[in-house]
Structures are given as C-alpha cells and as structure tokens.
Design a protein around this motif. Structure first.
Motif, mmCIF file in Angstrom:
data_model
loop_
_atom_site.group_PDB
_atom_site.id
_atom_site.type_symbol
_atom_site.label_atom_id
_atom_site.label_comp_id
_atom_site.label_asym_id
_atom_site.label_seq_id
_atom_site.Cartn_x
_atom_site.Cartn_y
_atom_site.Cartn_z
ATOM 1 N N ARG A 27 0.814 -1.224 0.000
ATOM 2 C CA ARG A 27 0.000 0.000 0.000
ATOM 3 C C ARG A 27 0.844 1.269 0.000
ATOM 4 O O ARG A 27 0.321 2.355 -0.255
ATOM 5 N N SER A 28 2.117 1.156 0.331
ATOM 6 C CA SER A 28 2.967 2.342 0.428
ATOM 7 C C SER A 28 3.430 2.787 -0.950
ATOM 8 O O SER A 28 3.942 1.988 -1.736
ATOM 9 N N PRO A 29 3.283 4.061 -1.283
ATOM 10 C CA PRO A 29 3.754 4.542 -2.579
ATOM 11 C C PRO A 29 5.269 4.698 -2.635
ATOM 12 O O PRO A 29 5.820 4.988 -3.686
ATOM 13 N N TRP A 30 5.958 4.514 -1.490
ATOM 14 C CA TRP A 30 7.396 4.774 -1.435
ATOM 15 C C TRP A 30 8.234 3.514 -1.262
ATOM 16 O O TRP A 30 9.447 3.584 -1.280
ATOM 17 N N LEU A 31 7.579 2.357 -1.078
ATOM 18 C CA LEU A 31 8.300 1.117 -0.820
ATOM 19 C C LEU A 31 7.921 0.065 -1.849
ATOM 20 O O LEU A 31 6.754 -0.055 -2.226
ATOM 21 N N GLU A 32 8.896 -0.703 -2.269
ATOM 22 C CA GLU A 32 8.658 -1.802 -3.210
ATOM 23 C C GLU A 32 9.326 -3.054 -2.656
ATOM 24 O O GLU A 32 10.553 -3.082 -2.466
ATOM 25 N N CYS A 33 8.554 -4.093 -2.378
ATOM 26 C CA CYS A 33 9.113 -5.332 -1.852
ATOM 27 C C CYS A 33 9.753 -6.125 -2.991
ATOM 28 O O CYS A 33 9.096 -6.457 -3.985
#
Length: 294
Positions: A27-33
């Motif tokens: 859901r975070s626009p700043w994190l990519e798993c």
C-alpha cells in the motif's frame, strides 16, 4: 509500475507479522518489496508468491546474495536469529529494521527519535508494548523525570505466535531497557499478559509513572499531542484513560488493528508494523529530499 522515488525492501520471515507487513508495503507509494525470505516453505511464503512477489527458502544467505537494489530489510523472524542476520547484512549498506525484541541496534520510536532513523544502519523497534507506551512515557518525562515506570501489556493469546511466545523474556528485558532510556527513570518494570479469553480482548498497555508533584494541566496536552503523532501512522491508537493522583500518573492505551490481514484485536501487530513502515518511509524521504513523502 513503481515510481522512481520508491526504495527496495525485503522481509525476513513470513509469519503473521511478515504477511501483514507485506500488505503495508504494497500500500505504500514509497516502498517496493523485492524479496521475501524464509527458512522453509510455509503458508506465508506460498501466499507471498501467489501475489507475485519473489520468495526464497534460503533465508539470510539468499537475501544477501540478492541485496542489490534492496535498501531496507525488515527482520520479522525471531530474536534468537537476529544477531546472525545483522552479521550478514552489516557489510551490505542496507538498513536493518528489527521487529524482534533482540535488544540489538538503536532503540527507535518514530515519534520520539525517528528523525535519526534515515541515517542509521541497524534499528530496533523494541517491542509492540514499547511502541505503544514509550511515546506517552516520553511525553510525561518532558514534564518530570520519573523515578519509576511500569508497563503492563495485555494481548489476546490468539495474536501471539510461536516466535512471540519464545521471545517473552527478551520482550520484557528489551522493553524495560528502552523505557529507562527514553524516560531517564532509574527503575522500569514490564509485565505481560496473554489472555485466552473469548472474545479476544484488544491489545492494551497500561503505564504508570511515579513523579514528583505532577501537574495534570501540563501532562494532559503533552500526552494528547504524543498520541496524535502516533495516530498519524497508526490510526487505531487511542488513549482510553489518563489519571494523576498524588505522585502517580497512569495512562491506558489501546491499539485496534485496521488492516485486512489481521483481526481487530491484534493491535500488537498493528503498532509495530506501522512503526516499521514509518521508519522505512522516513528513509525513502531522506533518499529523495525533493518530496518523496510530500
């Protein structure tokens, strides 16, 4: 496609905490798993793979081999394994965010010393009880330094997994040390109750601070402001009681889980996972000072 402002993250551990963490990362626009690592194939890794995430059963070894493009690693495993994880990750330059009560790394509470997190390398989120109580204890300590603080955490047995139960001694020790550190109180005591009640009770922490001549008119706005700062990233956080009697200040905070993955009573998972995401997003903001979080 992710924005160029995102930073790559990885999760160690695919239990209930890890799965909820993955939902928050998504859901975070700043994190990519970019990787979910475990030590064996389990339901959590299977579910992570079903969402299209890259997974591995190679644990920390496989994660380090794939570290390129990963700036933050969340350790959602257990306290016993954390020292080894840090040993492997220290040379990589990634930030390790510890969600276990290992008492390693810099004790961090986002609303208290979170501004220092982006420049750190090894961060301890203490415990769920610590994340719930320390913002309020720190606020009280701004008024008067306590000479004794006490935290009593009550959570539903259903929301305490195997790793949590195995790490209860570490939980108590790490939280006591952090309470002392953030308040200056010479003595800190932590108690934990896991309730088997049905229906499951909400996650609740009652904290007590013994201070000289506390002023209720000063303490109330300090506590309210501290709670509001936590609610900015953990909306289920609420102060349900606050009382000052003689030299004793007592407050109770409840945390309700708001995600889709975990039940409402599992506020213990909510508060520490929300804190973990907040720390990682602060890191992203520091890497993109022109407005990653604006």
């Amino acid at each position: 496609m992710p924005s160029h402002r995102t930073i790559g993250v990885a999760v160690l551990g695919a239990g209930l905490i890890g799965l909820d963490l993955l939902d928050r990362i998504r859901r975070s626009p700043w994190l990519e798993c970019r990787l979910v690592a475990g030590h064996r194939q389990n339901l959590g890794l299977t579910r992570a793979a079903e969402t299209g995430l890259l997974t591995t059963t190679g644990g920390i070894t496989a994660l380090v081999e794939s570290i390129d493009g990963i700036d933050v690693v969340f350790d959602a495993s257990n306290a016993d394994a954390h020292a080894e994880h840090w040993h492997h990750l220290e040379p990589t330059g990634a930030l390790l965010v510890d969600l276990t009560p290992s008492n390693l790394g810099t004790a961090t509470v986002p609303t208290v010393n979170g501004a220092d997190a982006p420049s750190g390398r090894h961060i301890s989120l203490i415990s769920c009880g610590g994340q719930a109580a320390i913002p309020l204890l720190h606020a009280i300590a701004q008024h008067r330094t306590p000479h004794y603080v006490e935290l009593v955490s009550t959570g539903a047995g259903r929301s305490a997994g195997r790793a949590t139960r195995l790490n209860l001694d570490e939980y108590i020790d790490t939280t006591q040390r952090a309470a002392h550190h953030f308040t200056g109180a010479p003595t800190a005591k932590v108690l934990v109750n896991l309730s088997p009640a049905t229906p499951p009770p909400p996650f609740r922490v009652t904290l007590t601070a013994l201070v000289d001549a506390p002023d209720p008119a000063t303490i109330l706005p300090l506590v309210q402001a501290a709670a509001q700062r936590v609610r900015a990233f953990a909306p289920g956080y609420a102060v349900t009681a606050l009382e000052t009697v003689h030299d004793r200040v007592t407050a109770t905070v409840e945390v309700t889980a708001t995600g889709d993955r975990i039940p409402a009573h599992a506020g213990n998972l909510e508060i520490i996972n929300a804190a973990a995401i907040q720390v990682a997003e602060l890191r992203a903001d520091a890497h993109h000072p022109e407005g990653a979080r604006s």
